[in-house]
Write a protein that holds these residues in place. Sequence first.
Motif, mmCIF file in Angstrom:
data_model
loop_
_atom_site.group_PDB
_atom_site.id
_atom_site.type_symbol
_atom_site.label_atom_id
_atom_site.label_comp_id
_atom_site.label_asym_id
_atom_site.label_seq_id
_atom_site.Cartn_x
_atom_site.Cartn_y
_atom_site.Cartn_z
ATOM 1 N N SER A 63 2.685 4.762 -0.705
ATOM 2 C CA SER A 63 2.081 6.062 -1.031
ATOM 3 C C SER A 63 2.327 6.402 -2.487
ATOM 4 O O SER A 63 3.339 6.007 -3.077
ATOM 5 C CB SER A 63 2.716 7.165 -0.189
ATOM 6 O OG SER A 63 2.588 6.880 1.168
ATOM 7 N N SER A 116 7.488 1.965 2.862
ATOM 8 C CA SER A 116 8.728 2.046 2.079
ATOM 9 C C SER A 116 9.465 3.374 2.286
ATOM 10 O O SER A 116 10.477 3.615 1.631
ATOM 11 C CB SER A 116 8.420 1.825 0.599
ATOM 12 O OG SER A 116 7.511 2.803 0.153
ATOM 13 N N ASP A 122 7.223 0.436 11.681
ATOM 14 C CA ASP A 122 6.257 -0.338 10.885
ATOM 15 C C ASP A 122 6.171 -1.733 11.496
ATOM 16 O O ASP A 122 7.139 -2.222 12.089
ATOM 17 C CB ASP A 122 6.710 -0.435 9.419
ATOM 18 C CG ASP A 122 5.532 -0.701 8.482
ATOM 19 O OD1 ASP A 122 5.153 0.221 7.738
ATOM 20 O OD2 ASP A 122 5.000 -1.829 8.510
ATOM 21 N N LEU A 123 5.000 -2.343 11.321
ATOM 22 C CA LEU A 123 4.832 -3.722 11.800
ATOM 23 C C LEU A 123 5.644 -4.696 10.960
ATOM 24 O O LEU A 123 5.980 -5.788 11.420
ATOM 25 C CB LEU A 123 3.357 -4.127 11.665
ATOM 26 C CG LEU A 123 2.376 -3.670 12.725
ATOM 27 C CD1 LEU A 123 0.969 -4.121 12.331
ATOM 28 C CD2 LEU A 123 2.746 -4.271 14.079
ATOM 29 N N GLU A 178 7.379 9.276 2.678
ATOM 30 C CA GLU A 178 7.151 10.559 3.356
ATOM 31 C C GLU A 178 8.438 11.030 4.040
ATOM 32 O O GLU A 178 8.797 12.208 3.974
ATOM 33 C CB GLU A 178 6.028 10.444 4.404
ATOM 34 C CG GLU A 178 4.620 10.497 3.828
ATOM 35 C CD GLU A 178 4.198 9.234 3.093
ATOM 36 O OE1 GLU A 178 4.883 8.199 3.260
ATOM 37 O OE2 GLU A 178 3.205 9.272 2.347
ATOM 38 N N ASP A 229 4.410 -2.234 16.579
ATOM 39 C CA ASP A 229 3.149 -1.521 16.464
ATOM 40 C C ASP A 229 3.441 -0.068 16.870
ATOM 41 O O ASP A 229 4.204 0.175 17.804
ATOM 42 C CB ASP A 229 2.141 -2.150 17.420
ATOM 43 C CG ASP A 229 0.770 -1.527 17.274
ATOM 44 O OD1 ASP A 229 -0.132 -2.208 16.782
ATOM 45 O OD2 ASP A 229 0.606 -0.326 17.645
ATOM 46 N N PHE A 230 2.834 0.879 16.161
ATOM 47 C CA PHE A 230 3.184 2.289 16.427
ATOM 48 C C PHE A 230 2.900 2.687 17.865
ATOM 49 O O PHE A 230 3.511 3.603 18.401
ATOM 50 C CB PHE A 230 2.458 3.216 15.437
ATOM 51 C CG PHE A 230 1.007 3.458 15.736
ATOM 52 C CD1 PHE A 230 0.056 2.453 15.562
ATOM 53 C CD2 PHE A 230 0.577 4.695 16.176
ATOM 54 C CE1 PHE A 230 -1.288 2.687 15.830
ATOM 55 C CE2 PHE A 230 -0.762 4.934 16.441
ATOM 56 C CZ PHE A 230 -1.694 3.922 16.273
ATOM 57 N N ALA A 289 0.844 -1.210 0.000
ATOM 58 C CA ALA A 289 0.000 0.000 0.000
ATOM 59 C C ALA A 289 0.873 1.251 0.000
ATOM 60 O O ALA A 289 0.574 2.229 0.684
ATOM 61 C CB ALA A 289 -0.927 -0.021 1.205
#
Length: 507
Positions: free
Chosen positions: A342, A369, A389-390, A372, A417-418, A340
């Motif tokens: 961006s 990836s 990231d998980l 941002e 997990d964030f 997914a």
Amino acid sequence: MKKDKINAAKELYKQLRHLSWNELWSEKVPAYNAADAVTRASQAALVRAVGVVFFESGPAGLRTEVTAWLRQQLRDPDEKIRRYAMAALPKTGAEQADEEALIGLLENSNPPEREKKYLSRALDKIGGKATLEVIDKLSSQTAMKVKAGIAREDSPAEILLESLVPEFTELPIHLRCRRGLEVFVRNELESSPQASALFSIHSTHPGLVKLYPRAAFRFRDILSLRCFATFSLVLGTLPAAEPEAVAALVAAPRTRDLLHALTHGTSRYRLEWIGQGHRRGWVREVAQRAFELCPKILNDARHAPWAIEVYSAAGRFSVELRPRLSPDPRFAYRRRDVPAASHPPLAACLARLAGNSGHDLVWDPFCGSGLELIERARLGGVTRIFGSDLSAEALEIARSNFAAADLGISPTFQKCDFREARFEPGSLSQILTNPPMGRRVPIPNLPDLIRDLFAISARLLRPGGCLVFANPLPIKNTNPMLRLHSSQRIDMGGFDCMVECHIKQKR
Ligand SMILES: C[S@@+](CC[C@H](N)C(=O)[O-])C[C@H]1O[C@@H](n2cnc3c(N)ncnc32)[C@H](O)[C@@H]1O
């Protein structure tokens, strides 16, 4: 009687077409070979089926044998068998000998019009330099396709990003982006002294910013901007997308000069009427007419370096020349992707919204990836970059993308997990992210994830720091320590979300 014959042939084709390759080649073909001319003519459908079934499931090792058999059918006294062989040959990966056989038929047998059409169509696909010798015997469509095919193989054309764009006065430029991002595109241009010296903004529309050049420019100058998705040069606008009028713009001297100055190799373009589906007949008509007007510009759907596209807007039709830059040189650091990932210009917009407040400590809680973070680091003023990231694989990808971006900064990644990422409360200046949206990858409880993002941001940001993210849900922040500073509705490619900026309050 004739109708019965046609139906029987259709029925036979249907049966043969669904046989396995083995049954067709080892049983039907030998029986057909042994039959007399009349029986063979009644079974012409077999020739057609061999082409189709071989294309779908034939073993590569038999290619030469199958092609030779089809080539033999080109000499059959029955016209239908010859026509089916012509249609089948390109499907089996024809060779030079097939091109020669087809040219031989054209030159020696003075074929009837219908057969000539099939010959032309086959040569469209497999014709090479030998076909050029007999090009005046073929349709202009075949001439163009053969020339384009040769050009494609001889020199994979390239767009010249460093060459000056000729005849740039009165040449509108369209910067296209996802709907809602035009404010970012405009703002980026206005805040770049170099770009503003070269381009003036004429108008802004949903998904589009229209510019005019102020001075001579290169494509590289346009590509210094990162928030738009694609750019094109407007060749002209028309009251209707009539093939003759579109062809006149495609073949106009200015188009030819632009293509000549900006292409290394032969100018080939793919033609599309945007939002109108394939429109094959329209494409064929425009391309053929344009080729007649200017045989140097070739229509070619495969690997063409340029696209010529027709857009309709406000009752007019805009004909635009777009360089097909893939991969986009602005985001060449994207070595690999996550499922997914961006849209890179969106990542650039989010980074610009966060801005550069100097000595920033930036965290992307769902870094994937890393787009941002990379786009933010490119803007400068970053002291440290953190990503979590998980997925261990996503972090590996982010690492390699960062290395390729070569920004001289080493980010710190945490696989977690964030909610479990470790930071001192009040220590971060920016939280910048495109979170999971549950569309391409299912997310167990997205509303809670967004609520937790607000709560965690309120705790970890320092006063004056910002949370910038694309919010996929109509969930509002309720924490008094974060205040919504701006929000913009954008199209995420089929659904809308809000690009939001929240500022951490002083107390
Ligand atoms: C939309 S993608 C991020 C795309 C990223 N900006 C990029 O350019 O590749 C969302 C990411 O969030 C990660 N993710 C999903 N749930 C998470 C969670 N609870 N904590 C941390 N990461 C999570 C996924 O593994 C995925 O890589």
